[in-house]
Design a protein around this motif. Sequence first.
Motif, PDB file in Angstrom:
ATOM      1  N   HIS A   1       0.969  -1.200  -0.121  1.00 59.78           N
ATOM      2  CA  HIS A   1       0.086   0.317   0.406  1.00 59.78           C
ATOM      3  C   HIS A   1       1.239   1.444  -0.164  1.00 59.78           C
ATOM      4  O   HIS A   1       1.697   1.883   1.092  1.00 59.78           O
ATOM      5  CB  HIS A   1      -1.012   0.189   1.206  1.00 59.78           C
ATOM      6  CG  HIS A   1      -2.007  -1.119   1.106  1.00 59.78           C
ATOM      7  ND1 HIS A   1      -2.702  -2.021   2.813  1.00 59.78           N
ATOM      8  CD2 HIS A   1      -2.636  -1.987  -0.222  1.00 59.78           C
ATOM      9  CE1 HIS A   1      -3.452  -2.296   2.096  1.00 59.78           C
ATOM     10  NE2 HIS A   1      -3.441  -2.595   0.016  1.00 59.78           N
TER      11      HIS A   1
ATOM     12  N   GLU B   1       1.282   4.023   3.093  1.00 56.85           N
ATOM     13  CA  GLU B   1       2.080   3.104   3.894  1.00 56.85           C
ATOM     14  C   GLU B   1       3.965   4.153   4.160  1.00 56.85           C
ATOM     15  O   GLU B   1       3.984   2.536   4.364  1.00 56.85           O
ATOM     16  CB  GLU B   1       1.177   2.146   4.345  1.00 56.85           C
ATOM     17  CG  GLU B   1       0.117   2.128   4.373  1.00 56.85           C
ATOM     18  CD  GLU B   1      -0.535   0.526   4.467  1.00 56.85           C
ATOM     19  OE1 GLU B   1       0.104  -0.070   4.463  1.00 56.85           O
ATOM     20  OE2 GLU B   1      -1.728   0.929   4.266  1.00 56.85           O
TER      21      GLU B   1
ATOM     22  N   ARG C   1      -2.911   4.599  -2.476  1.00 56.87           N
ATOM     23  CA  ARG C   1      -2.678   3.386  -1.861  1.00 56.87           C
ATOM     24  C   ARG C   1      -2.929   2.036  -3.022  1.00 56.87           C
ATOM     25  O   ARG C   1      -2.148   1.054  -2.465  1.00 56.87           O
ATOM     26  CB  ARG C   1      -3.848   2.424  -1.465  1.00 56.87           C
ATOM     27  CG  ARG C   1      -4.449   1.480  -0.541  1.00 56.87           C
ATOM     28  CD  ARG C   1      -5.678   1.546  -0.110  1.00 56.87           C
ATOM     29  NE  ARG C   1      -5.993   0.325   0.019  1.00 56.87           N
ATOM     30  CZ  ARG C   1      -6.218  -0.608   1.355  1.00 56.87           C
ATOM     31  NH1 ARG C   1      -5.165  -0.357   2.423  1.00 56.87           N
ATOM     32  NH2 ARG C   1      -6.954  -1.406   1.365  1.00 56.87           N
TER      33      ARG C   1
ATOM     34  N   HIS D   1       2.524  -3.313   6.889  1.00 55.42           N
ATOM     35  CA  HIS D   1       1.432  -2.554   6.186  1.00 55.42           C
ATOM     36  C   HIS D   1       1.148  -1.279   7.707  1.00 55.42           C
ATOM     37  O   HIS D   1       2.403  -1.201   8.469  1.00 55.42           O
ATOM     38  CB  HIS D   1       0.194  -2.470   6.792  1.00 55.42           C
ATOM     39  CG  HIS D   1      -0.367  -3.519   5.453  1.00 55.42           C
ATOM     40  ND1 HIS D   1      -0.950  -3.295   4.311  1.00 55.42           N
ATOM     41  CD2 HIS D   1       0.393  -4.952   5.264  1.00 55.42           C
ATOM     42  CE1 HIS D   1      -0.821  -4.213   3.359  1.00 55.42           C
ATOM     43  NE2 HIS D   1      -1.100  -5.200   4.314  1.00 55.42           N
TER      44      HIS D   1
ATOM     45  N   GLU E   1       0.590  -3.652  11.342  1.00 54.45           N
ATOM     46  CA  GLU E   1       0.288  -2.735  11.201  1.00 54.45           C
ATOM     47  C   GLU E   1       1.099  -1.799  11.741  1.00 54.45           C
ATOM     48  O   GLU E   1       1.196  -2.086  13.298  1.00 54.45           O
ATOM     49  CB  GLU E   1      -1.416  -2.714  11.127  1.00 54.45           C
ATOM     50  CG  GLU E   1      -1.693  -3.393  10.526  1.00 54.45           C
ATOM     51  CD  GLU E   1      -2.896  -2.202   8.576  1.00 54.45           C
ATOM     52  OE1 GLU E   1      -1.825  -1.562   8.751  1.00 54.45           O
ATOM     53  OE2 GLU E   1      -2.944  -2.732   8.479  1.00 54.45           O
TER      54      GLU E   1
HETATM   55 ZN   LIG Z   1      -1.834  -1.213   4.639  1.00 53.20          ZN
END
Ligand SMILES: [Zn+2]
Length: 426
Positions: A181, A184, A237, A309, A385
Amino acid sequence: MYAIGLVLVLVATINAGKHDQYSGYSVHGVKLRDDSDKVFITELTDSLDLDVWQDGVAGARDALVMLDPNSRLAVLDELDARGIQHYLHLRDVAQAFETHDEQINQWKQSRSGRLVPFNDYPRYAEVDAYLETIAAQYPELVTLVNAGQSYEGRDIKYLKISTTNFTDTSKPIYFMDAMIHAREWVTTPTALFSIHRLVEDLRDQDRDLLEDIDWIILPITNPDGYEFSHDDTRLWRRTRSINLEVSDTCFGVDGNRNFDVNWNTTGVSQDPCSQTYPGTSAFSEPETRILRDIFDEYIDRMEIFMNIHSHGNWVLYGFGNETLPPNAIHLHLVGAAMGAAMDAMKLPEADWYKVGNSAMILYGTSGSAQDYGQLVGVPLSYTLELPSYGFDFRVPPEYIEHINRETWEGIAVTARLARTTFRARQ
Ligand SMILES: [Zn+2]
């Protein structure tokens, strides 16, 4: 004087305009009381194609939703009518990213001469140069692989790190990738730092990680999107593929909905302009096909996969449709150990890590890298994340070093546990 003044005005105008497309956009925190609020928000954001910066969890974590000036009042009225509390998180998104750019510039200047790519937000070319340099300097340990090209023709490269040149089949493989993404940004530094700690700065206490495990580290999975997020649209993204039969205004797909696992079922939008558009078919994107081929080539020994992420402090595992793999207990144990290791180093302003099945504790997804890794036989397949400290996608560069070190501790713990589960399978 006049000429200099004019130049300064011009420069100021150009800089001020970098994020103009977000002028007047605001971001709002939304407090979810229960699952019905969550469903309501999901339906609202889907129907209006709103950009959700952070998904909310009832009673635990607020959603962050970006609103444009035209629809803002109507959306907030809908929330009020339902009695859902909300607050202003960012008044002006354009201004916020201009401030963030300025922080990054100051950071670069203050560290000039001492800046390394893993303590910065490096561009694609800088990451590429770092990978080339490491491979050239440590040929006995590192192999650089050019895995193929992105849609726009950028090389997607990864490093193989091994004391035995990937020939010892008694070792498990640890595969990590970052930046599927594009917006990020803080994810790539953690992948680069892992390379740094394994190759350039191996500590005695980590020697077993290098000797017992083979590593595949891919720092930028989506280079087209990443460069586009620097040059044009900061909140990009997706990938950057063009499919004029689908849309002549919206390009790219959500790479993390494009894998061939329950593809196009849950947590996706059919709108080709949506942030979660899964593409016209599974593996329509060259970037996801490259990850697929890596799984394919190394699956026999690949014990763990970490798809990195930002943001939210989550360690998540499959499946995104709320079913659990047979080894869910192991997945949870290793994920919890990772979360605990990172929490042990957490800054006071950081959230605690939460660990669990991605659909049960966060939201349903399909076609994710995490699920695909699990499906094709990686026993320990995760979405990580990273923390944002309340700064969403604008993590100040001063935090990068800490995130790197904290995340490395988590990776080290999971690598050792993966070594144990791999040996148990032999
Ligand atoms: Zn992501």
